[in-house]
Write an enzyme that holds these catalytic residues in place. Structure first.
Site, short mmCIF file in Angstrom:
data_model
loop_
_atom_site.label_atom_id
_atom_site.label_comp_id
_atom_site.label_asym_id
_atom_site.label_seq_id
_atom_site.Cartn_x
_atom_site.Cartn_y
_atom_site.Cartn_z
N CYS A 109 -10.94 3.40 0.21
CA CYS A 109 -9.49 3.54 0.41
C CYS A 109 -9.17 2.72 1.65
CB CYS A 109 -9.16 5.02 0.64
SG CYS A 109 -7.51 5.31 1.33
N THR A 110 -8.12 1.92 1.58
CA THR A 110 -7.87 0.98 2.68
C THR A 110 -7.52 1.69 3.99
OG1 THR A 110 -5.61 0.69 1.80
CG2 THR A 110 -7.24 -0.97 1.20
N TYR A 166 -0.39 8.45 -2.24
CA TYR A 166 -0.43 8.22 -3.68
C TYR A 166 -1.60 8.98 -4.31
CZ TYR A 166 2.73 4.05 -3.56
OH TYR A 166 3.78 3.17 -3.45
N GLY A 167 -2.66 9.13 -3.54
CA GLY A 167 -3.93 9.65 -4.07
C GLY A 167 -3.88 11.08 -4.55
N ASP A 196 0.87 -1.18 0.00
CA ASP A 196 0.00 0.00 0.00
C ASP A 196 0.91 1.22 0.00
OD1 ASP A 196 -2.45 1.55 0.37
OD2 ASP A 196 -1.76 1.87 2.41
N SER A 197 0.32 2.39 -0.20
CA SER A 197 1.10 3.62 -0.15
C SER A 197 1.62 3.88 1.26
CB SER A 197 0.21 4.80 -0.55
OG SER A 197 -0.85 4.92 0.39
N CYS A 257 -4.38 -1.37 -2.12
CA CYS A 257 -4.52 0.08 -2.27
C CYS A 257 -5.38 0.33 -3.51
CB CYS A 257 -3.12 0.67 -2.45
SG CYS A 257 -3.09 2.44 -2.79
N ASN A 258 -6.49 1.00 -3.32
CA ASN A 258 -7.39 1.29 -4.45
C ASN A 258 -6.72 2.20 -5.47
OD1 ASN A 258 -10.39 0.41 -3.49
ND2 ASN A 258 -9.13 1.01 -1.76
N THR A 259 -5.92 3.14 -4.95
CA THR A 259 -5.27 4.13 -5.82
C THR A 259 -4.22 3.45 -6.71
OG1 THR A 259 -5.60 5.71 -4.03
CG2 THR A 259 -4.08 6.35 -5.77
#
Ligand code: DGL
Length: 287
Positions: free
Chosen positions: A182-183, A41-42, A9-10, A72-74
């Protein structure tokens, strides 16, 4: 030693997915990379997020990961296609859980909280377009929220003030569902319920993602059924990573790109907290 599943993830958000994986797949080992140095990241460009995602994935795959979870969705929006083109192993991504939300009963409006990046990407537009629904889908971008969660290690006073402001304009209530796209936001579940007086159900994609991972491991015949008597664990430490062993000899390693050790400590704290919430019986002993 069984090969680990690489997860990234970010920053700290993917720890919420890691907790679910530990509970659902108790025989697997996990190697988690939080890219806190480059978070959030978003609010970066697509090229930047793609670049970070490729770099971190290579790191995890070079260290023997047998599957990769983009927690991570982004990063999924920016990089999943390129990752799948580049590597021949199961790669599981995430998307805001809009599908389960629209299928809920007595719902008229689906409000999707996510990073500005996730909500403006093509992947999200395709997701929404392909859902056949009469329900209203509202995008709720949350710029700055990921930084606050990383700073406050979850839901501190600044995060709470942010959420109160965010929800003010929407008058959320009966007939609404809130998607945590978003996680990082999964850590805010309790505080959101408090702010909204438990009037709005919350939905996120962690369970669905982990079940998809399990299916893919089964299909490829790489799901670990037993890891008994394979304990050759020699605990190595460096400034960026630390590891622990849970029940069933499960090995979990956290890596963080940020030089500040506080990020890694916070990672373990959040993992412990999430495991307790999930009632896993797996608790992390302090180092
Ligand atoms: N946890 C990431 C996600 O699911 C947050 C991205 C960010 O760093 O902004 O989108």
């Amino acid at each position: 030693m069984e090969k680990p599943i690489g997860v990234f993830d970010s920053g700290l958000g993917g720890i919420s997915v890691l907790a679910q994986m530990i509970v659902t797949l108790p025989r697997e080992n996990f190697l988690y990379y939080g890219d806190s140095k480059n978070a959030p990241y978003g609010e970066k460009t697509k090229e930047e997020v793609l670049d970070f995602s490729m770099h971190v994935s290579k790191y995890l795959i070079d260290r023997g990961s047998k599957a990769l979870v983009v927690a991570c969705n982004t990063a999924t929006s920016a990089a999943i296609k390129d990752l799948r083109k580049s590597y021949d192993l199961p790669i599981i991504g995430m998307e805001p859980a809009v599908k389960p939300a629209v299928n809920m009963k007595n719902i008229k409006r689906v409000v999707v909280m996510a990073t500005p990046f996730t909500l403006k990407e093509k992947k999200f537009h395709e997701l929404v377009q392909n859902i056949d629904t009469s329900k209203k889908i509202v995008k709720l971008p949350c710029p700055g929220l990921v930084q606050l969660i990383e700073q406050e290690k979850g839901a501190g006073s600044k995060v709470q003030a942010y959420l109160i402001r965010l929800f003010n304009s929407l008058s959320l209530g009966k007939g609404d569902v809130l998607v945590l796209g978003c996680t990082h936001y999964v850590f805010l579940t309790n505080v959101i319920h408090e702010i909204l007086n438990n009037r709005v159900p919350l939905v996120h994609g962690n369970v669905g993602t982990v079940l998809e991972l399990k299916n893919q491991l089964e299909r490829q015949d790489i799901l670990t059924l037993c890891n008994c008597n394979k304990d050759s664990n020699k605990s190595k430490k460096d400034i960026h990573s630390s590891r622990i062993k849970l029940q069933h000899q499960q090995r979990i390693q956290l890596i963080n790109s940020h030089q500040d050790l506080e990020f890694r400590r916070t990672g373990w704290d959040l993992l412990d907290c999430e495991l307790r919430k999930l009632g896993s019986g797996n608790y992390i002993s302090r180092e």
